[in-house]
Design a protein around this motif. Structure first.
Motif, short mmCIF file in Angstrom:
data_model
loop_
_atom_site.label_atom_id
_atom_site.label_comp_id
_atom_site.label_asym_id
_atom_site.label_seq_id
_atom_site.Cartn_x
_atom_site.Cartn_y
_atom_site.Cartn_z
N UNK A 57 0.83 -1.21 0.00
CA UNK A 57 0.00 0.00 0.00
C UNK A 57 0.86 1.25 0.00
N UNK A 58 0.31 2.29 -0.59
CA UNK A 58 1.00 3.56 -0.63
C UNK A 58 0.56 4.34 -1.86
N UNK A 59 0.88 5.63 -1.92
CA UNK A 59 0.51 6.43 -3.09
C UNK A 59 1.16 5.86 -4.35
N UNK A 60 0.40 5.80 -5.41
CA UNK A 60 0.92 5.23 -6.66
C UNK A 60 2.22 5.90 -7.08
N UNK A 61 2.28 7.21 -6.89
CA UNK A 61 3.46 7.97 -7.30
C UNK A 61 4.72 7.53 -6.54
N UNK A 62 4.52 6.98 -5.35
CA UNK A 62 5.66 6.65 -4.48
C UNK A 62 6.02 5.17 -4.47
N UNK A 63 5.03 4.32 -4.70
CA UNK A 63 5.24 2.88 -4.51
C UNK A 63 6.22 2.34 -5.57
N UNK A 64 7.33 1.71 -5.14
CA UNK A 64 8.34 1.30 -6.12
C UNK A 64 7.81 0.23 -7.09
N UNK A 65 8.35 0.27 -8.30
CA UNK A 65 7.91 -0.66 -9.35
C UNK A 65 8.07 -2.11 -8.90
N UNK A 66 9.13 -2.39 -8.10
CA UNK A 66 9.32 -3.80 -7.72
C UNK A 66 8.19 -4.29 -6.81
N UNK A 67 7.57 -3.37 -6.06
CA UNK A 67 6.43 -3.79 -5.22
C UNK A 67 5.20 -4.07 -6.10
N UNK A 68 5.04 -3.29 -7.16
CA UNK A 68 3.96 -3.58 -8.12
C UNK A 68 4.16 -4.97 -8.70
#
Ligand SMILES: NC(=O)c1ccc[n+]([C@@H]2O[C@H](COP(=O)([O-])OP(=O)(O)OC[C@H]3O[C@@H](n4cnc5c(N)ncnc54)[C@H](OP(=O)(O)O)[C@@H]3O)[C@@H](O)[C@H]2O)c1
Length: 285
Positions: free
Chosen positions: A89-100
């Motif tokens: 969880x977190x703002x899309x702008x901040x969440x690192x690509x590897x977590x996606x």
């Protein structure tokens, strides 16, 4: 002869509850996850009908090894419960690509990989049930839950497609959509969110949302409501394509489907406190 069912993510929460529930209902349960010690404890609760299986759904070799064990035990899978799940969880702008990528590896690609491994034996038997654990978040996406919401929306789409393509083979596909359920999942999500509480520019919003979010899971029903829906999907002659667990949460979906999106947005903001926090901040300016 008992019907055999494979449950992924059975070392905790919903998967663990499903394993015990289905074993007591007479299923032979293959309970899979990465934490094998927890699975061994689980096996002791299953009246001898739960077999622990090490499996990481993001690892094709590990999936293949688990399916070999099932075959070596002489079992043909009647049911597959794709339950293993991860969130960030977190703002899309901040969440690192590897977590996606990590969330999609488990919730979408992992689910598809285990399903691919199970299908040949189900098709050959001319019968089978696949139960995908989605989420209400697969229909209603809160802020800061973008990656999880996207993965569970994907589960909805692939389940529709799969249900339609498996009609000729006697294999039925259902999605179970839990609302908030009291398992370790929610506390983990709140921890993920906490990383952004002091992070500009979203920090104040995240803090307000988290204060609401972290109250939801401890107050929510336990995982047995999901196990009941899974059992229905596995045993009913005509299983539903979708279940909501607990069923009373279907009202949220009805509102989402009936109301204009702009109104749903305003209701959600009111419920999670972001509306009041924004107005307060505007008043202070
Ligand atoms: N709790 C809720 O409020 C809620 C609401 C809606 C939907 N759901 C969904 O319900 C499912 C179960 O969640 P839960 O609440 O029971 O959470 P949980 O208690 O945290 O359990 C998650 C399970 O997934 C397994 N898992 C995670 N990554 C895995 C991987 N790569 N390979 C194999 N297993 C993996 C974990 O086992 P190991 O770590 O041992 O592998 C664990 O057994 C998830 O799909 C979740 O999205 C939960």
């Amino acid at each position: 002869m008992y019907n055999s069912v494979l449950i992924t993510g059975a070392s905790s929460g919903i998967g663990e509850e499903c394993a015990v529930y289905l074993a007591h209902k007479g299923f032979r349960v293959f309970a899979a996850a990465r934490r094998i010690d927890k699975l061994k404890d689980l096996a002791a609760l299953g009246s001898g009908r739960i077999t622990p299986l090490p499996m990481d759904v993001t690892d094709e070799a590990s999936i293949a090894a688990a399916f070999k064990t099932i075959a070596d035990e002489g079992a043909t899978l009647y049911g597959l419960v794709n339950n293993a799940g991860a969130s960030s969880m977190g703002p899309l702008e901040k969440l690192p690509a590897e977590e996606w990528r990590a969330v999609f590896e488990t919730n979408v690609f992992g689910l598809a990989a285990v399903t691919r491994a199970a299908l040949p034996q189900m098709r050959a038997a001319g019968r089978g049930r696949i139960v995908n654990i989605g989420s209400l978040t697969g229909r209603i996406a809160s802020p800061f839950q973008g990656v999880y919401a996207a993965s569970k929306h994907a589960v909805e789409g692939l389940s529709d497609s799969l249900r339609r393509e498996l009609v000729p083979y006697g294999v039925k596909v259902s999605v179970v959509r839990p609302g908030a359920i009291n398992t370790p999942f929610g506390a983990h999500e709140a921890e993920m969110l906490a990383r952004y509480e002091t992070d500009a520019p979203y920090g104040d919003q995240v803090k307000t949302f988290k204060a609401w979010f972290e109250r939801q899971h401890p107050a929510a029903p336990g995982p047995s409501v999901v196990a009941e829906a899974v059992h229905h999907a596995l045993t009913a002659e005509r299983p539903k394509s979708r279940y909501v667990a607990p069923p009373k949460m279907a009202y949220a979906l009805a509102l989402r489907n009936l109301l204009p999106t702009s109104l749903t947005d305003r209701i959600l903001e009111r419920v999670n406190g972001l509306d009041a926090a924004r107005k307060k901040a505007e008043g202070l300016r």
